[in-house]
Design a protein around this motif. Sequence first.
Motif, PDB file in Angstrom:
ATOM      1  N   THR A  90      51.591  22.379  96.613  1.00 24.35           N
ATOM      2  CA  THR A  90      52.698  22.604  97.544  1.00 24.35           C
ATOM      3  C   THR A  90      52.706  24.097  97.843  1.00 24.35           C
ATOM      4  O   THR A  90      51.858  24.839  97.343  1.00 24.35           O
ATOM      5  N   GLU A  91      53.693  24.528  98.611  1.00 27.82           N
ATOM      6  CA  GLU A  91      53.806  25.959  98.889  1.00 27.82           C
ATOM      7  C   GLU A  91      54.028  26.755  97.606  1.00 27.82           C
ATOM      8  O   GLU A  91      53.588  27.887  97.473  1.00 27.82           O
ATOM      9  N   GLN A  92      54.709  26.144  96.627  1.00 20.86           N
ATOM     10  CA  GLN A  92      55.033  26.812  95.365  1.00 20.86           C
ATOM     11  C   GLN A  92      54.063  26.521  94.234  1.00 20.86           C
ATOM     12  O   GLN A  92      53.979  27.286  93.283  1.00 20.86           O
ATOM     13  N   PHE A 114      55.185  25.956  86.717  1.00 21.95           N
ATOM     14  CA  PHE A 114      56.404  25.736  87.484  1.00 21.95           C
ATOM     15  C   PHE A 114      57.347  26.927  87.365  1.00 21.95           C
ATOM     16  O   PHE A 114      57.392  27.582  86.323  1.00 21.95           O
ATOM     17  N   PRO A 115      58.158  27.142  88.401  1.00 29.03           N
ATOM     18  CA  PRO A 115      59.139  28.223  88.330  1.00 29.03           C
ATOM     19  C   PRO A 115      60.340  27.878  87.449  1.00 29.03           C
ATOM     20  O   PRO A 115      61.014  28.773  86.938  1.00 29.03           O
TER      21      PRO A 115
END
Length: 156
Positions: A90-92, A114-115
């Motif tokens: 994904t974008e992230q 993951f953030p």
Amino acid sequence: MEIERKYLVTRLPDSLEQYPYHRIEQGYLCTEPVVRIRRQDEDYYLTYKSKGLMVREEYNLPLTRDAYLHLRTKTDGNLISKKRFLIPLTEQLTIELDIFDPPFAPLMMAEVEFPTEEMALNFDPPSWFGQDVTFDSRYHNSALSRQEYKSVYKNN
């Protein structure tokens, strides 16, 4: 802070050759806590990782090539080498697909960082991901470095 999920991979995604990759070699000076040295292409690092499975503290410090080579002689156990493909999800999010060299081949694992912990817990992996081994410490690279190669590490 590193928040990551880890999966075994038994089949590769389509068009793998289109994605960028790194050649990685790493060894462990200590496994509790984890103190690792890594060569990624022509960059060198010393890394500290705290205890944990999905969530851990991680600190990376740059090393010179000479310092890496000096510390490499002091590592314990297996020196791990692998090819790491970087596959956008994904974008992230980016999938880091590790294809291990002998003696651990044909082991392949995919990691996603993951953030947030919530995002990690709600992650729906792509269909080509296999068994989730996030909470199985046998699949930490530090554990691989300490063990003789066994069929346990073949993709089950």
